[in-house]
Write an enzyme that holds these catalytic residues in place. Structure first.
Site, PDB file in Angstrom:
ATOM      1  N   GLU A   1      64.408  87.823  85.823  1.00 47.93           N
ATOM      2  CA  GLU A   1      63.300  87.329  85.848  1.00 47.93           C
ATOM      3  C   GLU A   1      63.036  86.131  86.692  1.00 47.93           C
ATOM      4  OE1 GLU A   1      61.448  88.384  81.795  1.00 47.93           O
ATOM      5  OE2 GLU A   1      62.810  86.499  81.266  1.00 47.93           O
ATOM      6  N   GLU A   2      64.025  85.972  87.706  1.00 49.74           N
ATOM      7  CA  GLU A   2      64.158  84.787  88.394  1.00 49.74           C
ATOM      8  C   GLU A   2      63.995  85.148  90.073  1.00 49.74           C
ATOM      9  OE1 GLU A   2      67.656  82.637  86.099  1.00 49.74           O
ATOM     10  OE2 GLU A   2      68.334  84.014  87.591  1.00 49.74           O
TER      11      GLU A   2
ATOM     12  N   GLU B   1      72.609  85.450  72.508  1.00 46.84           N
ATOM     13  CA  GLU B   1      72.445  86.182  74.122  1.00 46.84           C
ATOM     14  C   GLU B   1      73.812  85.736  74.680  1.00 46.84           C
ATOM     15  OE1 GLU B   1      70.067  83.966  77.206  1.00 46.84           O
ATOM     16  OE2 GLU B   1      68.952  85.857  76.744  1.00 46.84           O
TER      17      GLU B   1
HETATM   18  C1  NOJ Z   1      63.847  82.474  81.211  1.00 43.58           C
HETATM   19  C2  NOJ Z   1      64.425  83.782  81.769  1.00 43.58           C
HETATM   20  O1  NOJ Z   1      64.350  84.777  80.638  1.00 43.58           O
HETATM   21  C3  NOJ Z   1      65.682  83.602  82.151  1.00 43.58           C
HETATM   22  O2  NOJ Z   1      66.156  84.943  82.549  1.00 43.58           O
HETATM   23  C4  NOJ Z   1      65.777  82.813  83.188  1.00 43.58           C
HETATM   24  O3  NOJ Z   1      67.169  82.590  83.768  1.00 43.58           O
HETATM   25  C5  NOJ Z   1      65.239  81.452  82.864  1.00 43.58           C
HETATM   26  N1  NOJ Z   1      63.842  81.531  82.139  1.00 43.58           N
HETATM   27  C6  NOJ Z   1      65.237  80.606  83.837  1.00 43.58           C
HETATM   28  O4  NOJ Z   1      64.297  80.886  85.067  1.00 43.58           O
HETATM   29  C1  NOJ Z   2      66.336  86.733  79.536  1.00 46.22           C
HETATM   30  C2  NOJ Z   2      67.042  87.736  80.208  1.00 46.22           C
HETATM   31  O1  NOJ Z   2      67.132  87.300  81.652  1.00 46.22           O
HETATM   32  C3  NOJ Z   2      66.060  88.808  80.522  1.00 46.22           C
HETATM   33  O2  NOJ Z   2      66.653  90.007  81.143  1.00 46.22           O
HETATM   34  C4  NOJ Z   2      65.614  89.378  79.150  1.00 46.22           C
HETATM   35  O3  NOJ Z   2      64.443  90.643  79.220  1.00 46.22           O
HETATM   36  C5  NOJ Z   2      64.778  88.264  78.322  1.00 46.22           C
HETATM   37  N1  NOJ Z   2      65.887  87.244  78.289  1.00 46.22           N
HETATM   38  C6  NOJ Z   2      64.512  88.578  76.841  1.00 46.22           C
HETATM   39  O4  NOJ Z   2      65.642  89.009  76.407  1.00 46.22           O
END
Ligand code: NOJ
Ligand code: NOJ
Length: 492
Positions: free
Chosen positions: A208-209, A442
Site C-alpha cells: 500500500e505504499e 504481524e
Molecule cells: C499502512 C499500510 O498498511 C502499511 O503497509 C504501510 O507500510 C504503512 N501504512 C505506511 O504507509
Molecule cells: C499492511 C500490509 O502492508 C498490507 O499488505 C495488508 O493488506 C494490511 N496491512 C492488512 O493486513
C-alpha cells in the site's frame, strides 16, 4: 521372515526420523513437531474467528482484531481473499469440520455487496472495484489511503472461481457466482472484467505504499484471468474466455521486463509513478509471495522458477545482516522483512521489522520446490538457482550450474533433504519468536525478536498454515519415496 523384520525396522526408523524427538522448548531453537502441530491448530481457530467479529457483516474477514495502534479492524480485499482461498482449500481437502461452506457463501455475497458500493477509488461496478479496504460492516472506508490496489479483485476472482469449480463438480448451480451477462451482474464476472480492463494501469502495491506496475499484482492478475477463462468456457461464455486468455497472454509478455539478469533479481516494481520512492534496492519479498499466491498447475513463475529462487536468495541476503536478531541467532533461518528499506514499524514510521508471513514464505518456497522436484524426479541446477540450493547444502556436497540431478544420483535425496532442513530453520525462527500464547502478530521486532505490530494478524496465521501444510506434504512424499526405494532395492 528376515526381510520382513528388516523392512519393519527400516520403516519404523524412517517414521521415527520424520518425527525425530526434538526439544519441546521453543527457546532452545530446535524445531518441535509438537509445537508446529499445536500452532497449526491454533492458527485454524484464529482464521475461523477472523470471520466472527462482533459488528462485522457476514462474510467480512478482519485483518486483525486490533482497533487501535494499529487499527486493523477492517476488511482488506487482499487479506480476506487469501484467507477464503485457503478456507476453500481446507474444505476440499476434508477433515476440517470447523470450516463451513457458509463462510464462502457469505464471503461471495459480501464481496458482491462491496462491488456495488461507491467508494473513494471510484463508482460502484467500475473503478471502485480496485478499492483495497472497507469497514467491517461493509460500508466504504473514506479516509486517505494508497488506492487503488488491483491485486485484491484478482485474488478474489480466483478464490471464488475455485469455489465455483467445486460446486460444479457436485452438479450445483453457480449462476449466482458467474453469469455471462454484461454489464456484470455476478461477483466473479465483475472482478474478471475489472482485472481484464484495468491491469495495464498503475496501482498501489500490496504494501500500500508504491504506485507502479508490480510483479505481484501482475502475477495474480494473470492467474485470475486464466482460471476465470476456464470457468467462463465451462459456462458457455466463450468470447469472454478468449478475451481473458488474450489479456493473460499480454501480461505474460511483460513479465520478462522484471528480470534483472545482472543482479539475478526479479525487481518488484516497474515505472513507479507515485507513492514512496525509497525502495532503491527493488528487492522485495512480495515477489516470493507472488510465486506462492499465484501458483497454478502450469508452474509459471512458481516456487521452482529459478528466477523466483534467485530472488529469494537476494531477499534473504538483504536481511541477514540488517536485523540484529539475525546476527544474534545465525543458527535459525533468517528473519525476513518486506524489503530492506522498509520504514513501517507496525504502528508508525521508523525502522521496519521482520514479518511472520515473509519468513514463512521462504520456508514454503523451499518446501514446495522440494516437493515438485521429487514429483519430477529431477532437479535442474542453473546459474540462477545455484545459490538457492547452496544455501541449503551448506557445503556438505557439491553441485554445479548446468547439471540436472536426477533421482538415481545420491545427491538427489540429499539435496531435497537439505532443502527441507533449510526450510525448517525458517519455521524454527518463527517458533523461536512466538510466545507461549501462540499469538502471531504481524511483525517480529528486529532488535528484541518480540512479536510486534497488529496482534493476531489473520494473514500471519494463513501464511504459517500454508507453510506447515507444505512441510507435511513434502515430508510425507519423501517418506513414501524412500520406502519405495528400499523395497525395490531389497527385491533385487
Ligand atoms: C499502512 C499500510 O498498511 C502499511 O503497509 C504501510 O507500510 C504503512 N501504512 C505506511 O504507509
Ligand atoms: C499492511 C500490509 O502492508 C498490507 O499488505 C495488508 O493488506 C494490511 N496491512 C492488512 O493486513
Amino acid at each position: 521372515m528376515k526381510l520382513l523384520t528388516v523392512l519393519l525396522a527400516v520403516s519404523v526408523a524412517l517414521a521415527a526420523s520424520a518425527r525425530a524427538p526434538r526439544p519441546l522448548q521453543a527457546r532452545e531453537g530446535g524445531l518441535s513437531d509438537d509445537w508446529m502441530q499445536q500452532q497449526y491448530k491454533f492458527a485454524l481457530e484464529r482464521i475461523d474467528l477472523s470471520m466472527q467479529q462482533p459488528g462485522g457483516a457476514p462474510g467480512a474477514v478482519v485483518a486483525a482484531p486490533s482497533k487501535s495502534n494499529p487499527d486493523y479492524w477492517y476488511f482488506w480485499v487482499r487479506d480476506g481473499s487469501l484467507t477464503l482461498d485457503y478456507i476453500h482449500h481446507l474444505l476440499v481437502s476434508g477433515n476440517n469440520p470447523q470450516f463451513r461452506r457458509q463462510q464462502l457463501e457469505d464471503f461471495a455475497a459480501f464481496s458482491r455487496h462491496l462491488q456495488l458500493t461507491d467508494n473513494p477509488s471510484g463508482p460502484a461496478s467500475g473503478a471502485g472495484i480496485g478499492e483495497p479496504k472497507f469497514n467491517l460492516d461493509g460500508t466504504a472506508f473514506t479516509g486517505g489511503w494508497g488506492r487503488p490496489q488491483d491485486d485484491g479483485p484478482a485474488i478474489r476472482a480466483f478464490a471464488l472461481t475455485r469455489y465455483a469449480n467445486t460446486l460444479l463438480k457436485e452438479g450445483k448451480d453457480v449462476s449466482y457466482l458467474y453469469r455471462a451477462e454484461m454489464p456484470p451482474t455476478t461477483v466473479i464476472k465483475a472482478d474478471l472484467e475489472y482485472v481484464a480492463h484495468y491491469w495495464q494501469e498503475t496501482c498501489f502495491d500490496i504494501w500500500e505504499e508504491v504506485k507502479g506496475h508490480h510483479f505481484y499484482t501482475r502475477l495474480v492478475q494473470r492467474r485470475a484471468l486464466l482460471e476465470g477463462a476456464d470457468l467462463a468456457r465451462r459456462l458457455n461464455d466463450a468470447a469472454a474466455a478468449d478475451f481473458y486468455v488474450q489479456q493473460a497472454n499480454a501480461i505474460e509478455s511483460y513479465m520478462d521486463y522484471y528480470w534483472d539478469s545482472n543482479r539475478k533479481l526479479l525487481v518488484t516494481t516497474l515505472d513507479r509513478d507515485g507513492g514512496l520512492d525509497y525502495k532503491n534496492s527493488q528487492i522485495d519479498v512480495q515477489v516470493v509471495l507472488a510465486a506462492l499466491h499465484a501458483a497454478g498447475s502450469d508452474d509459471y513463475l512458481g516456487p521452482t522458477s529459478d528466477r523466483i529462487q534467485a530472488t529469494a536468495v537476494q531477499v534473504i541476503n538483504s536481511f541477514k545482516n540488517l536485523y540484529p536478531i539475525n546476527t544474534q541467532h545465525p543458527d535459525l533461518g533468517t528473519a525476513i522483512g518486506r524489503y530492506p528499506e522498509d520504514q513501517y514499524t507496525g504502528t508508525g514510521t521508523g525502522q521496519g521489522n521482520a514479518w511472520v508471513l515473509a519468513t514463512a514464505a521462504i520456508a514454503e518456497v523451499y518446501y514446495k520446490s522440494a516437493l515438485r522436484y521429487r514429483q519430477q524426479s529431477k532437479i535442474p541446477v542453473t546459474n540462477n538457482n545455484l545459490a538457492f540450493f547452496q544455501m541449503a547444502i551448506r557445503g556438505q556436497f557439491s553441485i554445479s550450474a548446468g547439471e540436472v540431478i536426477n533421482s538415481k544420483d545420491t545427491r538427489f535425496n540429499n539435496l531435497l533433504d537439505a532443502m527441507v532442513a533449510e526450510a525448517d530453520r525458517y519455521m524454527a525462527r518463527i517458533q523461536f519468536h512466538t510466545a507461549a500464547d501462540r499469538n502471531l502478530h504481524e511483525q517480529m521486532d528486529r532488535y528484541s525478536g518480540y512479536m510486534t505490530g497488529a496482534t493476531h494478524l489473520t494473514w500471519s496465521y494463513v501464511a504459517y498454515s500454508t507453510a506447515y501444510e507444505a512441510r507435511q506434504a513434502v515430508v510425507k512424499a519423501a517418506l513414501q519415496e524412500k520406502r519405495r526405494g528400499f523395497l525395490s532395492e531389497s527385491a533385487i
